[in-house]
Scaffold this motif. Structure first.
Motif, PDB file in Angstrom:
ATOM      1  N   ARG A   1      -0.478  -6.008  -6.194  1.00 51.62           N
ATOM      2  CA  ARG A   1      -1.549  -5.576  -7.100  1.00 51.62           C
ATOM      3  C   ARG A   1      -1.367  -4.087  -7.361  1.00 51.62           C
ATOM      4  O   ARG A   1      -0.978  -3.346  -6.453  1.00 51.62           O
ATOM      5  N   VAL A   2      -1.721  -3.654  -8.555  1.00 50.38           N
ATOM      6  CA  VAL A   2      -1.578  -2.243  -8.927  1.00 50.38           C
ATOM      7  C   VAL A   2      -2.548  -1.388  -8.097  1.00 50.38           C
ATOM      8  O   VAL A   2      -3.688  -1.790  -7.851  1.00 50.38           O
TER       9      VAL A   2
ATOM     10  N   ARG B   1      -9.147   7.985  -1.593  1.00 53.54           N
ATOM     11  CA  ARG B   1      -8.656   6.694  -1.091  1.00 53.54           C
ATOM     12  C   ARG B   1      -7.973   5.874  -2.183  1.00 53.54           C
ATOM     13  O   ARG B   1      -8.365   5.928  -3.339  1.00 53.54           O
ATOM     14  N   TRP B   2      -6.995   5.112  -1.767  1.00 53.22           N
ATOM     15  CA  TRP B   2      -6.298   4.219  -2.693  1.00 53.22           C
ATOM     16  C   TRP B   2      -6.655   2.781  -2.380  1.00 53.22           C
ATOM     17  O   TRP B   2      -6.569   2.356  -1.235  1.00 53.22           O
ATOM     18  N   GLY B   3      -7.042   2.046  -3.395  1.00 52.88           N
ATOM     19  CA  GLY B   3      -7.280   0.618  -3.259  1.00 52.88           C
ATOM     20  C   GLY B   3      -6.425  -0.123  -4.273  1.00 52.88           C
ATOM     21  O   GLY B   3      -5.493   0.446  -4.835  1.00 52.88           O
TER      22      GLY B   3
ATOM     23  N   PHE C   1       6.016  -2.435  -1.333  1.00 55.11           N
ATOM     24  CA  PHE C   1       5.071  -1.946  -2.340  1.00 55.11           C
ATOM     25  C   PHE C   1       3.819  -2.830  -2.347  1.00 55.11           C
ATOM     26  O   PHE C   1       2.749  -2.392  -2.766  1.00 55.11           O
ATOM     27  N   SER C   2       3.994  -4.093  -1.933  1.00 58.63           N
ATOM     28  CA  SER C   2       2.878  -5.042  -2.002  1.00 58.63           C
ATOM     29  C   SER C   2       2.107  -5.040  -0.688  1.00 58.63           C
ATOM     30  O   SER C   2       1.117  -4.334  -0.542  1.00 58.63           O
ATOM     31  N   ASP C   3       2.582  -5.805   0.262  1.00 60.35           N
ATOM     32  CA  ASP C   3       1.878  -5.905   1.535  1.00 60.35           C
ATOM     33  C   ASP C   3       2.886  -6.280   2.616  1.00 60.35           C
ATOM     34  O   ASP C   3       3.964  -6.786   2.311  1.00 60.35           O
TER      35      ASP C   3
ATOM     36  N   ARG D   1      -6.004  -4.303   0.791  1.00 58.46           N
ATOM     37  CA  ARG D   1      -5.448  -3.101   0.152  1.00 58.46           C
ATOM     38  C   ARG D   1      -3.917  -3.070   0.206  1.00 58.46           C
ATOM     39  O   ARG D   1      -3.288  -2.117  -0.223  1.00 58.46           O
ATOM     40  N   GLY D   2      -3.331  -4.140   0.782  1.00 57.90           N
ATOM     41  CA  GLY D   2      -1.876  -4.186   0.850  1.00 57.90           C
ATOM     42  C   GLY D   2      -1.332  -3.136   1.798  1.00 57.90           C
ATOM     43  O   GLY D   2      -2.022  -2.685   2.714  1.00 57.90           O
ATOM     44  N   PHE D   3      -0.077  -2.741   1.559  1.00 55.48           N
ATOM     45  CA  PHE D   3       0.538  -1.713   2.400  1.00 55.48           C
ATOM     46  C   PHE D   3       0.215  -0.357   1.790  1.00 55.48           C
ATOM     47  O   PHE D   3       1.019   0.255   1.105  1.00 55.48           O
ATOM     48  N   PHE D   4      -1.007   0.119   2.039  1.00 53.87           N
ATOM     49  CA  PHE D   4      -1.500   1.347   1.410  1.00 53.87           C
ATOM     50  C   PHE D   4      -0.995   2.582   2.175  1.00 53.87           C
ATOM     51  O   PHE D   4      -0.486   2.468   3.288  1.00 53.87           O
ATOM     52  N   PRO D   5      -1.110   3.779   1.565  1.00 57.94           N
ATOM     53  CA  PRO D   5      -0.514   4.989   2.159  1.00 57.94           C
ATOM     54  C   PRO D   5      -0.891   5.249   3.616  1.00 57.94           C
ATOM     55  O   PRO D   5      -0.040   5.663   4.400  1.00 57.94           O
TER      56      PRO D   5
END
Ligand SMILES: [Zn+2]
Length: 367
Positions: free
Chosen positions: A72-73, A80-82, A333-335, A343-347
């Motif tokens: 997901r984009v 925060r990044w979601g 990039f995804s999870d 939130r997948g593999f977020f920063p």
């Protein structure tokens, strides 16, 4: 609604905007038309409005299928990044999002800003680490080496390099976690620095990052295909020479993989390497498995045990040059499906993996 691209690492071209709906395209890498993948842009609009953004040429990107599946984009309206709702269909990637404020940033993966490296440099230096400039790039940006644990007594040399591929920003986030742990210098970080000098090159391809490229330098060179080339770009030559002059007992080259929804490490030349290198790899894997759920050893690139190593890869080059373990570390990039998250593999996960990496690095210098 308006699209803005005046920030570092931004990449998108506006094809059209009408009432809550924008169409953008992803330009190819500067210097390398065969690569097209990374995008990042801001959407400005009225808080509360639902916006739709269509990436019209998603299907023409190098790893187009990477925009589907669990991917997901990313979206951020603050620190925060979601993830935004996004779907790939008929070669178009459609993002739908309700604006929580006047500006939302969308990205393939959250960019790791140069200002964060500047901050890390100060923290590293304040902790006693040395920061040296190895060279200036054609774009007049510095390739920097952070040296932790330097001392007159002989020690092992551990090397970690990141962002040869500029769009793989998770590598920057991971380095942040690693540098902060080493700068704090407590617990196993202290143990690691007693045994080894740890050299970190946080950003191998600053010109590519500045250009908003995904894969190459602005001259179109994939740095991780140039390590065995006498006439390699200065970025590679400078780091290669520094490694030769200090020696290396480990090289870890940090990347992101567009397709595989797993964190994994992988070494090369299983046929030609020594038993010692194989043991070193097993120790790294065991330590990482014991330290974090964001790592696994089952899912990797296919590898034939008899294949000839490609010495143009940094990891293979180092393994052959120094007879030490050379590995890539890949993040999704995804999870990471070993521990799926909305939130997948977020920063922050990449940063936590950088902290966990201290245990893996320590295990490689333990014998
Ligand atoms: Zn890569």
């Amino acid at each position: 609604m308006r699209i803005a691209t005046e920030f570092e690492g931004a990449r998108a071209q506006v094809a059209g905007i009408e009432r809550g709906r924008a169409t953008v395209t992803v330009p190819s890498d500067q210097g390398a038309p065969r690569f097209r993948q990374h995008f990042a842009f801001d959407v400005l609009g009225t808080p509360g409005d639902e916006v739709t953004i269509e990436i019209a040429n998603a299907g023409e990107c190098t790893w187009a299928d990477a925009f589907g599946g669990p991917y997901r984009v990313f979206v951020s309206e603050g620190a925060r990044w979601g993830r935004a709702a996004s779907a790939l269909a008929a070669g178009r990637l459609t993002i739908k999002h309700r604006l929580g404020g006047p500006r939302a940033r969308f990205a393939y993966y959250p960019p790791f800003a140069t200002s964060r490296i500047t901050r890390l440099k100060k923290i590293a230096a304040a902790s006693g680490a040395q920061v040296v400039e190895l060279c200036a790039t054609p774009g007049k940006r510095a390739i920097e080496r952070f040296i932790f644990g330097e001392s007159p007594t002989p020690k092992r040399h551990v090397w970690v390099i990141a962002q040869q591929h500029p769009g793989e920003a998770m590598a920057g986030w991971l380095v942040e976690g690693l540098v902060l742990s080493l700068a704090r210098g407590t617990g196993i970080a202290r143990e690691l620095l007693q045994r080894a000098v740890v050299s970190i090159v946080p950003r191998m391809n600053p010109d590519g990052v500045a250009a908003g490229n995904h894969r190459t330098t602005p001259a179109g060179v994939d740095l991780n295909r140039a390590w065995n080339d006498d006439a390699a770009p200065i970025e590679v030559r400078a780091v290669r020479e520094a490694m030769i002059s200090s020696g290396a007992d480990l090289l870890l080259d940090v990347h992101g993989d567009e397709r595989l929804p797993w964190v994994f490490s992988q070494s090369s030349d299983h046929a030609g390497r020594s038993a010692r290198i194989a043991r070193q790899e097993r120790r790294f894997e065991r330590a990482m498995l014991a330290t974090t759920h964001d790592y696994q050893t089952k899912h990797k690139y296919p590898q034939s045990p008899t294949s000839t190593p490609n010495l143009s890869f940094a990891s293979s080059w180092a393994q052959h040059r120094f007879g030490c373990l050379g590995m890539i570390l890949e993040m999704p990039f995804s999870d990471h499906l070993g521990r799926p998250d909305p939130r997948g593999f977020f920063p922050d996960r990449a940063r936590a993996l950088g902290r966990a990496l201290v245990a893996g690095l320590l295990a490689t210098v333990e014998d």
